[in-house]
Enzyme design. Structure first.
Site, PDB file in Angstrom:
ATOM      1  N   TYR A 148       0.855  -1.190   0.000  1.00 60.90           N
ATOM      2  CA  TYR A 148       0.000   0.000   0.000  1.00 60.90           C
ATOM      3  C   TYR A 148       0.885   1.232   0.000  1.00 60.90           C
ATOM      4  O   TYR A 148       1.839   1.318   0.775  1.00 60.90           O
ATOM      5  CB  TYR A 148      -0.890   0.005   1.240  1.00 60.90           C
ATOM      6  CG  TYR A 148      -1.823   1.204   1.324  1.00 60.90           C
ATOM      7  CD1 TYR A 148      -2.851   1.366   0.408  1.00 60.90           C
ATOM      8  CD2 TYR A 148      -1.673   2.161   2.331  1.00 60.90           C
ATOM      9  CE1 TYR A 148      -3.717   2.457   0.484  1.00 60.90           C
ATOM     10  CE2 TYR A 148      -2.535   3.249   2.418  1.00 60.90           C
ATOM     11  CZ  TYR A 148      -3.554   3.391   1.492  1.00 60.90           C
ATOM     12  OH  TYR A 148      -4.407   4.466   1.571  1.00 60.90           O
ATOM     13  N   ASP A 243       9.445   3.025   0.243  1.00 63.66           N
ATOM     14  CA  ASP A 243       8.353   3.603   1.021  1.00 63.66           C
ATOM     15  C   ASP A 243       8.538   3.187   2.487  1.00 63.66           C
ATOM     16  O   ASP A 243       8.299   2.034   2.851  1.00 63.66           O
ATOM     17  CB  ASP A 243       7.009   3.126   0.459  1.00 63.66           C
ATOM     18  CG  ASP A 243       5.830   3.813   1.132  1.00 63.66           C
ATOM     19  OD1 ASP A 243       6.025   4.450   2.185  1.00 63.66           O
ATOM     20  OD2 ASP A 243       4.700   3.700   0.608  1.00 63.66           O
ATOM     21  N   LYS A 275       3.611   8.953   9.111  1.00 60.13           N
ATOM     22  CA  LYS A 275       3.302   8.342  10.406  1.00 60.13           C
ATOM     23  C   LYS A 275       4.187   8.861  11.555  1.00 60.13           C
ATOM     24  O   LYS A 275       3.911   9.927  12.074  1.00 60.13           O
ATOM     25  CB  LYS A 275       3.289   6.821  10.261  1.00 60.13           C
ATOM     26  CG  LYS A 275       2.150   6.400   9.273  1.00 60.13           C
ATOM     27  CD  LYS A 275       1.813   4.949   9.234  1.00 60.13           C
ATOM     28  CE  LYS A 275       0.533   4.710   8.442  1.00 60.13           C
ATOM     29  NZ  LYS A 275       0.689   4.223   7.083  1.00 60.13           N
TER      30      LYS A 275
HETATM   31  C1  LIG Z   1       0.160   4.630   5.734  1.00 59.50           C
HETATM   32  C2  LIG Z   1       0.971   4.402   4.507  1.00 59.50           C
HETATM   33  C3  LIG Z   1       0.880   5.246   3.390  1.00 59.50           C
HETATM   34  C4  LIG Z   1      -0.142   6.344   3.271  1.00 59.50           C
HETATM   35  O1  LIG Z   1       0.015   7.326   4.232  1.00 59.50           O
HETATM   36  P1  LIG Z   1      -1.239   8.296   4.571  1.00 59.50           P
HETATM   37  O2  LIG Z   1      -0.660   9.298   5.506  1.00 59.50           O
HETATM   38  O3  LIG Z   1      -2.288   7.424   5.178  1.00 59.50           O
HETATM   39  O4  LIG Z   1      -1.676   8.897   3.283  1.00 59.50           O
HETATM   40  C5  LIG Z   1       1.755   5.030   2.353  1.00 59.50           C
HETATM   41  N1  LIG Z   1       2.660   4.040   2.391  1.00 59.50           N
HETATM   42  C6  LIG Z   1       2.758   3.196   3.434  1.00 59.50           C
HETATM   43  C7  LIG Z   1       3.800   2.134   3.443  1.00 59.50           C
HETATM   44  C8  LIG Z   1       1.909   3.346   4.527  1.00 59.50           C
HETATM   45  O5  LIG Z   1       1.994   2.493   5.545  1.00 59.50           O
END
Ligand SMILES: *Cc1c(COP(=O)(O)O)cnc(C)c1O
Length: 441
Positions: A148, A243, A275
């Site tokens: 994701y 990511d 995060k």
């Molecule tokens: C949470 C997450 C996102 C998206 O971040 P948001 O602040 O919810 O838009 C993207 N990549 C990873 C790996 C994530 O865990």
């Protein structure tokens, strides 16, 4: 065990929410669609505990999906945020906190030279993808099934997290045009990646991967997988976007890359963070070498902007949080993660409930299946009914887990020995509930 006095107020608020907010929630995984029941309406958190509007108390293992690494309402974070808010919430102009936060990130991640702040992980990854395409003059983005990367159109193809939990393979409203340059490969599948590079390596702008996939449950990369991605990208003049929105500053003082780079010897071209770097406020970032990052406007021609980007209150929260994330905190998180996962595993074993504990540093999750999970296809073979029963019983016994079998669990520096004991006691009951759904070892 604490007494639960019902959830009448939560039910009342959810009823109101359903009238005015689609599904009653501002983000889909918060709805209990996958596990059944009514979401709790939370009003307060302190340390490892959260309190719903009905007065029930829970040990929190969601931690806002990662940001609350110090626990809720850490006094120092609250103090800095309050001070900053009193000086104005936003200028729409530069302010010192964003510089301090960028410097802190660069200090922790050796290969990062520049950082651009945005307000969500989604935006960070969008920007990284745009940069990679601009830097290479190519279109194709390779991603992996079950990873994701936020909800931007081009990346909402076989994404994990809520997309999986709700059984939505892709999303209506996303056109073929928007995803035609996104290629999805199976995670951990070396042959598939090598074959795709052999065929179309010269068209690839970037490979985009979670440092450790943790949005389909935790699925660690096989030994050498990330290094292979890095080598293939390098040989084809494509970029590797790592990511670390989930893993960044959570699994170590610098994230996953920082944890492994000395032994694995590979380096991505761009990182995305989110995060933890906001400490519970909306801060995310794209980061990398000056050469690539300086393609961004106003230096370069790649456009990217945000009214609230680098917001002074949010960056104060992020900076204070990072400053409190020292080596002793990471030791404690590792220890707590081991303790929580081992009491859960023991409880499930005692009741003969098939499960796999999978972890990467202090991130872990349980798959309710008897075979190890290396890919998204493997992840979908788990028994989500057993998880749902387990989840509901944990909640009824004062432990708040992510309401989905496809999500990581999060410990914080505020979890205590008493919490571990209480989690063990709840797990003993919840494992029986999971076993009662029928499918056992
Ligand atoms: C949470 C997450 C996102 C998206 O971040 P948001 O602040 O919810 O838009 C993207 N990549 C990873 C790996 C994530 O865990």
């Amino acid at each position: 065990m604490r007494e639960h006095h019902g959830i009448k107020e939560s039910e009342y608020w959810h009823h109101r929410a359903l009238q005015v907010i689609p599904g009653g929630v501002s983000s889909p995984v918060r709805a209990f669609a996958a596990v059944g029941g009514t979401p709790r309406y939370f009003v307060r958190g302190v340390g490892s505990r959260v309190f719903d509007i009905d007065g029930n108390e829970y040990i929190d293992l969601i931690g806002s999906w990662g940001p609350m690494i110090l626990g809720h309402a850490h006094p120092e974070v609250v103090r800095k945020v309050t001070e900053s808010a009193a000086l104005s919430s936003s200028f729409g102009a530069p302010s010192p906190n964003e510089v301090l936060l960028a410097e802190e990130i660069i200090r922790r991640v050796r290969c990062v030279e520049k950082v651009r702040f945005v307000s969500s992980g989604t935006e960070a990854v969008m920007t990284a993808v745009r940069l990679a395409r601009a830097a290479t003059g190519r279109n194709i983005i390779v991603k992996f099934a079950g990873c994701y990367h936020g909800h931007s159109d081009a990346l909402l193809v076989q994404a994990g997290s809520g997309v999986v939990t709700l059984g939505l393979p892709n999303s209506p409203g996303v056109t073929q045009g928007q995803t035609q340059d996104t290629v999805v490969l199976p995670y951990n599948d070396v042959d598939a990646v090598v074959a795709f590079f052999a065929e179309r390596g010269h068209e690839i702008a970037a490979v985009l991967t979670e440092a450790v996939p943790a949005n389909m449950g935790v699925v660690p990369p096989k030994d050498g997988f990330n290094a292979l991605l890095s080598r293939l990208c390098h040989d084809s003049n494509a970029l590797l976007i790592l990511d670390e929105v989930m893993t960044g500053f959570r699994v170590s003082s610098g994230g996953w890359w920082h944890l492994v780079h000395e032994t694995e010897q590979w380096t991505p071209d761009l990182f995305t963070y989110g995060k933890v770097i906001g400490g519970g406020y909306p801060v995310a970032a794209v980061a990398g070498s000056a050469k690539v990052m300086d393609l961004l406007a106003p230096l370069g021609s790649v456009y990217q902007a945000g009214t609230l980007s680098g917001n002074p209150v949010a960056t104060a929260a992020g900076l204070t949080t990072l400053q409190l994330c020292d080596d002793s905190l990471y030791d404690r998180l590792n220890q707590r993660a081991k303790e929580v996962s081992s009491v859960i595993s023991s409880a499930l074993n005692r009741e003969g409930v098939a499960h796999q504990l999978q972890s990467a540093g202090n991130l872990f999750s349980f798959f309710f299946t008897d075979s190890p999970v290396f890919s998204f296809t493997d992840a979908t073979k788990q028994d989500t009914e057993a998880f749902s029963a387990f989840f509901r019983a944990m909640l009824d016994n004062g432990v708040s887990l992510p309401p989905s079998a496809f999500e990581a669990w999060f410990v914080s520096g505020a979890h205590t020995d008493a919490d571990i004991e209480q989690i063990a006691a709840a797990a003993a009951i919840a494992a029986k509930a999971a076993a009662a759904t029928g499918k056992t070892l």
